[in-house]
Write a protein that holds these residues in place. Structure first.
Motif, PDB file in Angstrom:
ATOM      1  N   UNK A  57      44.084  50.108   7.898  1.00  0.00           N
ATOM      2  CA  UNK A  57      44.088  51.548   7.765  1.00  0.00           C
ATOM      3  C   UNK A  57      45.385  51.954   7.061  1.00  0.00           C
ATOM      4  N   UNK A  58      45.405  52.928   6.176  1.00  0.00           N
ATOM      5  CA  UNK A  58      44.343  53.852   5.768  1.00  0.00           C
ATOM      6  C   UNK A  58      43.358  53.288   4.750  1.00  0.00           C
ATOM      7  N   UNK A 107      49.184  52.255  10.592  1.00  0.00           N
ATOM      8  CA  UNK A 107      47.775  52.258  10.959  1.00  0.00           C
ATOM      9  C   UNK A 107      47.457  53.328  11.990  1.00  0.00           C
ATOM     10  N   UNK A 108      48.355  53.514  12.939  1.00  0.00           N
ATOM     11  CA  UNK A 108      48.030  54.455  14.008  1.00  0.00           C
ATOM     12  C   UNK A 108      48.512  55.852  13.716  1.00  0.00           C
ATOM     13  N   UNK A 109      48.986  56.098  12.522  1.00  0.00           N
ATOM     14  CA  UNK A 109      49.457  57.446  12.208  1.00  0.00           C
ATOM     15  C   UNK A 109      48.578  58.160  11.196  1.00  0.00           C
ATOM     16  N   UNK A 110      47.890  57.414  10.356  1.00  0.00           N
ATOM     17  CA  UNK A 110      47.221  58.053   9.228  1.00  0.00           C
ATOM     18  C   UNK A 110      45.707  58.018   9.372  1.00  0.00           C
ATOM     19  N   UNK A 111      45.047  59.043   8.814  1.00  0.00           N
ATOM     20  CA  UNK A 111      43.589  58.968   8.712  1.00  0.00           C
ATOM     21  C   UNK A 111      43.198  58.007   7.592  1.00  0.00           C
ATOM     22  N   UNK A 112      41.904  57.910   7.386  1.00  0.00           N
ATOM     23  CA  UNK A 112      41.369  56.926   6.444  1.00  0.00           C
ATOM     24  C   UNK A 112      40.965  57.618   5.150  1.00  0.00           C
ATOM     25  N   UNK A 113      41.151  56.913   4.041  1.00  0.00           N
ATOM     26  CA  UNK A 113      40.719  57.456   2.758  1.00  0.00           C
ATOM     27  C   UNK A 113      39.201  57.407   2.658  1.00  0.00           C
ATOM     28  N   UNK A 114      38.702  58.213   1.725  1.00  0.00           N
ATOM     29  CA  UNK A 114      37.296  58.091   1.398  1.00  0.00           C
ATOM     30  C   UNK A 114      37.197  57.111   0.247  1.00  0.00           C
ATOM     31  N   UNK A 115      36.034  56.513   0.085  1.00  0.00           N
ATOM     32  CA  UNK A 115      35.947  55.407  -0.860  1.00  0.00           C
ATOM     33  C   UNK A 115      36.321  55.814  -2.285  1.00  0.00           C
ATOM     34  N   UNK A 139      35.441  51.803  11.131  1.00  0.00           N
ATOM     35  CA  UNK A 139      34.720  51.819  12.390  1.00  0.00           C
ATOM     36  C   UNK A 139      33.753  52.983  12.537  1.00  0.00           C
ATOM     37  N   UNK A 140      34.185  54.183  12.184  1.00  0.00           N
ATOM     38  CA  UNK A 140      33.353  55.333  12.517  1.00  0.00           C
ATOM     39  C   UNK A 140      32.208  55.527  11.537  1.00  0.00           C
ATOM     40  N   UNK A 170      38.378  50.555   4.595  1.00  0.00           N
ATOM     41  CA  UNK A 170      37.013  50.995   4.307  1.00  0.00           C
ATOM     42  C   UNK A 170      35.955  49.927   4.493  1.00  0.00           C
ATOM     43  N   UNK A 217      38.094  58.310  -3.290  1.00  0.00           N
ATOM     44  CA  UNK A 217      39.512  58.668  -3.372  1.00  0.00           C
ATOM     45  C   UNK A 217      40.367  57.416  -3.455  1.00  0.00           C
TER      46      UNK A 217
END
Lengths: 425, 358
Positions: free
Chosen positions: B228-229, B320-328, B236-237, B232, B330
């Protein structure tokens, strides 16, 4: 024949089949080799058990690569027949079932249901009772929005926010426990009042919670609101225009995120909401980010309301006084004959509701939670219909999902903030 | 072939892989769980042994004892091959990393290649096959999407990863990782040019491209290791568990360990290239590779290297535990448009500074 077999494997159930129906009709039952193999679409079954569908929502996605071309939500996996159950029990017996509608805000459901039945009875609560209910609603709103926010953040990958919000929800559960004796399934209200007054020390604990909650919310705000990755994920994703929002009957933060200034607490004030000073945040673009901002601001406004209630909490009775329809106190029941008889009749036959029909809607965290009661008199409703905001809000999915990427589905679902317990009821 | 040299080499391989890398992988998992718990106001696993230090053992046992389930319609050969293909490249790359200076007259690197970074990139790019094959062989839609995503992600970020270290190679003028570290040990780290030859106008000016290339390198490293971030392929979600959704037991554990091993090797490479590998700052106990070192100094150097790697791993975990995930899309735009261009411009900038400033 072979086509049918392939499609049956691809889409073994009705919802996915319906998606393919058009294609099958075009094939007229004969196998025709796909001319454009690159353009072949994939049916992706998202849910009912999937990390991002928050329970048991199922969305059948027709995908062109990573782009969604069609989305069909399939609900009902958590259907328990609450409305039918309601027809077979007295009004007060149904209160615990309302806990399980939007199980993230059981207090607010309790209040909404009690208000609906009270509307049928033509009752109005004394001032203190109303104030306590406002407390319940706003606590529930904070709790539900916190989970919605945390789950949304987790869906776009920010796991830590989820746990921060859960720390706060833990404090709220402690408050609930103090207030109702239960942390989750509160069943706090009864028709015509509450089961008990505010416990000793509750107001102080609540004030303390409010004081520490806002800084904690700021922390979440700092983690997300100006986070470039989060913005990229939410901005211009799942845009619901003003007209669409109204046309699809959205309510709650999803409606306000699209720029419609409609909040039942302001529009049709109940529980003396007009006495409290608060603002209704309204979005601009109707995208996921606006819905997120609306929820953030609503939590702050809820704290503002809570503080006003704490300050102006009136004294006096909390329940309606109506000996024929409200259970008398235990001390009276045990000592006096009249009250004993009332108690007996009320418990065995239920309250004596007039015939007629009412609809009452309350501004719940997820939107407009409405109860329609059709009464033919007596202690049991003839028909009870629940207008659940999550169900209505989810209906817009086929409209907004196509054209988005697979990853946007989770952002849209997270920002719509639904609860399947309420949707499927 | 000299038998003794072979034996020493074997000892080094076994020692490094099984005594250092594997325990580090296991404890990286433990650290991940404890540090993430710290970040999230939780406690984390603290039951098995003191402070949960035996948790990796328990995890390993659990993985071994779980049913190794192979779903019905998978392509069995590839399905079995994929976990190995993820794990092996991650371990192979550690061959050229100088994890210490010298111990008892032996250079502390398994293979003293003259093309270290090239070897690492060549082998590391193989790890994409593990993920692609896992995604494809699972015969399931979520792993398939994960596999497809990871193909494009890892291939695109390899470009910027490779380009980002070219300035470093230009400045150090060497492709042998061991000599690169010796140079930094004497003349100052690239990221900390405060002693030796690099404490000059040119060295300080070169800090600009070095920092840029470090940032590009680190970000690409995150993408290469699917953390993460940039996680992809497994996110998980959305994709449930991505390419390893259908895997269980030890095969799943291999993916898991492979990811962490890649992270450790990546950290090791970053440390070697930018932070002077095993060398201490300010030229303390520096070594130019000529004279023999006393054994205690060699041990200190090894400890320094692994200390730096641990700091890097903690950084990985923190991000890893601070940031959201990018979209593919992006992520691809970021990699192919933004970082690629920055890396190219950075090369020109480095060359310019090296030409103009004497």
């Amino acid at each position: 024949m072979s086509t049918t077999t392939i499609h049956e494997i691809e889409a073994p159930d009705s919802a996915a089949k319906a998606l393919l129906a058009g294609q099958l009709a075009a094939d007229q039952g004969h196998f025709q080799p796909m001319e454009d193999l690159v353009g072949e679409k994939m049916i992706l079954n998202m849910g009912p058990s999937h990390p991002a569908t928050h329970g048991v929502l199922r969305v059948v996605l027709e995908m062109d690569g990573e782009v969604i071309s069609k989305a069909t939500p399939d609900v009902g996996f958590l259907h328990r027949g609450d409305e039918k159950i309601a027809e077979n029990m007295q009004y007060n017996q149904f209160v615990p079932y309302t806990d399980r509608l939007d199980y993230l805000a059981p207090l607010a459901n309790n209040v909404a249901y009690a208000l609906a039945v009270e509307k049928l009875m033509g009752w109005e609560l004394p001032a203190r009772g109303k104030a306590i209910r406002v407390l319940c609603c706003e606590i529930a709103r904070i709790s539900a929005h916190l989970l919605g926010l945390g789950a949304f953040a987790m869906d776009v990958g920010a796991m830590t926010v989820f746990l921060y919000t859960f720390t706060q929800r833990e404090y709220i559960y402690n408050l609930c426990e103090q207030l109702t004796g239960a942390r989750f399934t509160t069943s706090y209200t009864r028709v015509g009042g509450q089961i008990r007054d505010l416990p000793e020390g509750f107001v102080g604990a609540l004030a303390k919670f409010c004081d520490q909650f806002l800084p904690a919310l700021e922390e979440v705000d700092k983690l997300l609101t100006r986070n470039k990755i989060f913005l990229d994920r939410c901005k211009d994703v799942g845009i619901i225009s003003r007209e669409q929002a109204i046309a699809w009957g959205l309510s709650g933060p999803n409606l306000r995120g699209s720029g419609v200034d409609h909040d039942l607490r302001k529009a049709v004030p109940y529980l003396d909401y007009e006495l409290y000073d608060f603002e209704v945040p309204v979005g601009e673009h109707g995208d996921s980010f606006d819905r997120y901002l609306v929820r953030m601001e609503e939590m702050r406004q809820s704290v503002h309301i809570l503080r006003q209630v704490i300050k102006t909490l009136p004294d006096g009775p909390i329940n309606v006084v109506d000996a024929k329809n409200r259970l008398p106190g235990k001390e009276k029941v045990l000592m006096k004959m009249e009250e004993l008889i009332h108690h007996f009749i009320l418990v065995t036959e239920g309250l004596d509701a007039p015939a007629g029909e009412v609809y009452f809607a309350a501004e719940n965290p997820k939107g407009e939670l409405g109860f329609y009661i059709n009464s033919r008199g007596g202690g049991v409703p003839y028909r009870l219909k629940i207008r659940s905001p999550s169900f209505v809000n989810l209906s817009i999915l086929p409209e907004i999902l196509p054209g988005h990427l697979m990853s946007d589905v989770v952002a849209v679902l997270g920002s719509l903030d639904f609860v399947m317990g309420e949707c499927d009821r | 072939m000299d038998f003794i040299a072979l034996a020493i080499s074997a000892v080094k391989i076994v020692g490094l892989v099984f005594l250092v890398i594997m325990p580090m992988v296991a404890y990286a998992v433990w650290a991940e769980r404890r540090v993430s718990a710290l970040i999230q106001d939780r406690v984390g696993p603290n039951r098995v042994g003191f402070q949960g230090l035996l948790q990796p053992v328990a995890d390993g046992l659990k993985f071994i004892l779980k049913e190794d389930f192979t779903p019905k319609n998978v392509r069995t050969g590839y399905y079995w091959l994929a976990p190995a293909l993820t794990m092996v490249p991650a371990l192979l790359t550690c061959a050229v990393l100088p994890f210490g200076s010298q111990l008892f007259g032996e250079p502390m690197v398994i293979a003293n290649l003259n093309a270290g970074p090239l070897f690492i990139f060549a082998i590391a790019s193989l790890s994409v096959y593990g993920i692609v094959l896992a995604g494809w062989a699972s015969n399931s839609k979520y792993p398939f999407l994960g596999g497809v995503r990871s193909t494009s992600q890892m291939i695109s970020y390899e470009i910027s990863l490779g380009l980002s270290i070219i300035p470093v190679l230009m400045i150090l003028g060497d492709l042998n990782l061991g000599r690169m570290v010796q140079d930094q040990s004497v003349n100052g780290w690239l990221m900390l040019p405060l002693w030796g030859d690099r404490f000059s106008l040119k060295g300080l000016l070169l800090l600009v491209p070095v920092v840029i290339s470090f940032v590009v390198f680190t970000v690409s490293m995150f993408a290469e290791t699917n953390r993460l971030p940039f996680d992809l392929p497994e996110c998980e979600t959305e994709l449930v568990a991505g390419y390893h959704t259908e895997y269980s037991s030890m095969k799943f554990a291999l993916f898991f360990l492979g990811e962490y091993a890649a992270m450790i090797i990546g950290s090791g490479l970053a440390v070697t290239l930018f932070f002077g590998g095993w060398s201490l700052p300010f030229g303390w106990l520096s070594w130019d590779g000529k004279a023999d070192l006393p054994w205690w100094q060699g041990l200190i150097h090894m400890a320094t290297f692994f200390g730096k790697v641990v700091v890097f791993i903690l950084f990985f975990i923190w991000v890893r535990w601070s940031l959201p995930r990018f979209r593919f899309d992006q992520l691809m735009r970021l990699g192919l448009v933004f970082f690629f261009e920055i890396a190219v411009i950075n090369i020109i900038l480095t060359a310019g500074i090296m030409m103009l400033v004497k």
